[in-house]
Design an enzyme around this catalytic site. Structure first.
Site, PDB file in Angstrom:
ATOM      1  CB  CYS A   1      -1.630  -5.713  -5.935  1.00  0.00           C
ATOM      2  SG  CYS A   1      -1.114  -3.978  -5.840  1.00  0.00           S
TER       3      CYS A   1
ATOM      4  CB  CYS B   1      -4.249  -4.222  -3.577  1.00  0.00           C
ATOM      5  SG  CYS B   1      -2.847  -3.885  -2.484  1.00  0.00           S
TER       6      CYS B   1
ATOM      7  CB  CYS C   1       7.613   6.368   7.578  1.00  0.00           C
ATOM      8  SG  CYS C   1       8.413   5.412   8.849  1.00  0.00           S
TER       9      CYS C   1
END
Length: 136
Positions: free
Chosen positions: A51, A104, A125
């Site tokens: 997005c 999103c 991570c």
């Protein structure tokens, strides 16, 4: 309600590559050391590949020395408050915290707390294919 979170899966299948779809929408994980940003040393910002929301900056990027957490882009903090949601993840027989794009709902990776090799004690991570990089 957020329009991006309401998009149908057909939208994401057309917009994302198969690997991005597997990671961002199906909560997959890239193989360690396989992502394009694992060893990125350029200054800039990382945005959500789905997005475009700003997620991380290279100021917070670091090379992890913690066993089991190497092989993916690593960050000690998010770029903007509220850009990443943290959700408990008990899948795969593990208790982890999932990092999700707040805009999103895309799966980014996981955050681990109490890590000694970051200034914040947090280690985000993140899968490379969940990110787009823009140079400063």
């Amino acid at each position: 309600m957020n329009d991006m979170k309401d998009k149908p899966e057909e939208y994401w299948k057309e917009k994302l590559t198969p690997e991005q779809y597997r990671v961002l929408r199906e909560k997959g994980t890239e193989a360690p050391f396989s992502g394009k940003y694992t060893e990125n040393n350029e200054a800039g910002v990382y945005k959500c590949a789905a997005c475009g929301a700003m997620l991380f900056t290279t100021d917070a990027q670091h090379e992890s020395k913690t066993p089991g957490l190497t092989g993916w882009p690593s960050f000690s903090e998010i770029a903007e408050s509220g850009s990443v949601e943290l959700v408990e993840d008990n899948s795969m027989g593990m208790n982890r915290i999932e990092a999700i794009c707040a805009n999103c709902g895309g799966h980014l990776g996981h955050v681990f707390e109490g890590v000694n090799d970051t200034p914040t004690g947090k280690h985000y991570c993140i899968n490379s294919c969940a990110l787009d990089f823009t140079k400063k």
